[in-house]
Design a protein around this motif. Structure first.
Motif, PDB file in Angstrom:
ATOM      1  N   PHE A 160       1.164  -1.174  -0.110  1.00  0.00           N
ATOM      2  CA  PHE A 160      -0.014   0.149  -0.255  1.00  0.00           C
ATOM      3  C   PHE A 160       0.529   1.274   0.298  1.00  0.00           C
ATOM      4  O   PHE A 160       0.663   2.447  -0.230  1.00  0.00           O
ATOM      5  N   GLY A 161       2.107   1.588   0.214  1.00  0.00           N
ATOM      6  CA  GLY A 161       2.902   2.455   0.468  1.00  0.00           C
ATOM      7  C   GLY A 161       3.010   3.031   2.187  1.00  0.00           C
ATOM      8  O   GLY A 161       3.306   4.318   1.557  1.00  0.00           O
ATOM      9  N   PHE A 162       2.157   2.255   2.883  1.00  0.00           N
ATOM     10  CA  PHE A 162       2.163   3.261   3.836  1.00  0.00           C
ATOM     11  C   PHE A 162       3.275   3.659   4.885  1.00  0.00           C
ATOM     12  O   PHE A 162       4.352   2.855   4.400  1.00  0.00           O
ATOM     13  N   SER A 163       3.232   4.931   4.916  1.00  0.00           N
ATOM     14  CA  SER A 163       4.367   4.816   6.480  1.00  0.00           C
ATOM     15  C   SER A 163       4.378   3.765   7.044  1.00  0.00           C
ATOM     16  O   SER A 163       3.392   3.138   7.857  1.00  0.00           O
ATOM     17  N   ARG A 164       6.083   3.523   7.842  1.00  0.00           N
ATOM     18  CA  ARG A 164       5.711   2.769   8.589  1.00  0.00           C
ATOM     19  C   ARG A 164       4.816   3.136  10.113  1.00  0.00           C
ATOM     20  O   ARG A 164       4.481   2.136  10.656  1.00  0.00           O
ATOM     21  N   GLU A 165       4.759   3.975  10.179  1.00  0.00           N
ATOM     22  CA  GLU A 165       3.757   4.311  11.291  1.00  0.00           C
ATOM     23  C   GLU A 165       2.380   4.260  11.378  1.00  0.00           C
ATOM     24  O   GLU A 165       1.536   3.645  12.101  1.00  0.00           O
ATOM     25  N   LYS A 166       1.879   4.258  10.263  1.00  0.00           N
ATOM     26  CA  LYS A 166       0.650   3.885   9.433  1.00  0.00           C
ATOM     27  C   LYS A 166       0.427   2.511   9.666  1.00  0.00           C
ATOM     28  O   LYS A 166      -0.493   1.550  10.053  1.00  0.00           O
ATOM     29  N   ALA A 167       1.564   1.783   8.992  1.00  0.00           N
ATOM     30  CA  ALA A 167       1.627   0.272   8.851  1.00  0.00           C
ATOM     31  C   ALA A 167       1.539   0.402  10.288  1.00  0.00           C
ATOM     32  O   ALA A 167       0.503  -1.480  10.433  1.00  0.00           O
ATOM     33  N   GLU A 168       2.172   0.803  11.080  1.00  0.00           N
ATOM     34  CA  GLU A 168       2.253  -0.563  12.717  1.00  0.00           C
ATOM     35  C   GLU A 168       0.994  -0.296  12.914  1.00  0.00           C
ATOM     36  O   GLU A 168       0.698  -1.183  13.940  1.00  0.00           O
ATOM     37  N   ARG A 169       0.618   1.228  12.962  1.00  0.00           N
ATOM     38  CA  ARG A 169      -0.889   1.476  13.575  1.00  0.00           C
ATOM     39  C   ARG A 169      -2.200   0.458  13.163  1.00  0.00           C
ATOM     40  O   ARG A 169      -2.975  -0.063  14.362  1.00  0.00           O
ATOM     41  N   LEU A 170      -1.519  -0.113  11.170  1.00  0.00           N
ATOM     42  CA  LEU A 170      -2.954  -1.415  11.138  1.00  0.00           C
ATOM     43  C   LEU A 170      -2.536  -2.448  11.664  1.00  0.00           C
ATOM     44  O   LEU A 170      -3.328  -2.945  11.897  1.00  0.00           O
ATOM     45  N   MET A 171      -1.678  -3.004  11.708  1.00  0.00           N
ATOM     46  CA  MET A 171      -0.905  -3.800  11.919  1.00  0.00           C
ATOM     47  C   MET A 171      -1.609  -3.893  13.688  1.00  0.00           C
ATOM     48  O   MET A 171      -1.849  -5.171  13.693  1.00  0.00           O
ATOM     49  N   HIS A 172      -1.615  -3.304  14.196  1.00  0.00           N
ATOM     50  CA  HIS A 172      -1.990  -3.647  15.832  1.00  0.00           C
ATOM     51  C   HIS A 172      -3.460  -3.669  15.676  1.00  0.00           C
ATOM     52  O   HIS A 172      -3.811  -4.348  16.655  1.00  0.00           O
ATOM     53  N   GLN A 173      -4.086  -2.677  15.106  1.00  0.00           N
ATOM     54  CA  GLN A 173      -5.834  -3.144  14.566  1.00  0.00           C
ATOM     55  C   GLN A 173      -5.788  -4.913  14.667  1.00  0.00           C
ATOM     56  O   GLN A 173      -6.947  -4.605  15.286  1.00  0.00           O
ATOM     57  N   VAL A 174      -5.175  -5.003  13.319  1.00  0.00           N
ATOM     58  CA  VAL A 174      -5.465  -6.047  12.929  1.00  0.00           C
ATOM     59  C   VAL A 174      -5.242  -7.438  14.763  1.00  0.00           C
ATOM     60  O   VAL A 174      -6.039  -8.238  14.953  1.00  0.00           O
ATOM     61  N   ASN A 175      -3.838  -7.248  15.271  1.00  0.00           N
ATOM     62  CA  ASN A 175      -3.376  -7.218  16.424  1.00  0.00           C
ATOM     63  C   ASN A 175      -4.180  -8.435  17.478  1.00  0.00           C
ATOM     64  O   ASN A 175      -5.011  -8.344  17.891  1.00  0.00           O
TER      65      ASN A 175
END
Length: 95
Positions: free
Chosen positions: A43-58
């Protein structure tokens, strides 16, 4: 009043401009760092956005990672499957 034929699923008869979302689901297999990597790469997300979404998934079991036309969301879901992530297409939640 519009009637749908009995063999037509209401979800597939939605107007073409109905907003759709790509949802990534939690799984017991993929590492959080890998999910972050996939979100950044695909998706080309920034590291911060990717981590935020990953934490939401988790934490919540799922995250909406993209929205738009159904065909585009289906393409994202296919890509997520290619990365080994569980993902689905759904109608966008009502605002």
């Amino acid at each position: 009043m519009t009637l749908l034929s009995p063999d037509l699923d209401e979800r597939t008869s939605a107007r073409a401009d109905t907003p759709w979302v790509a949802v990534v689901w939690d799984d017991p297999v993929n590492l959080m760092s890998y999910v972050t990597y996939v979100f950044q790469q695909h998706f080309g997300f920034s590291r911060e956005k990717a981590e935020r979404l990953m934490h939401q998934v988790n934490d919540e079991g799922r995250a909406i990672v993209a929205s738009g036309p159904r065909e585009a969301m289906e393409a994202h879901v296919q890509s997520m499957h290619g990365y080994g992530l569980q993902a689905t297409v759904d109608k966008a939640p009502e605002a």
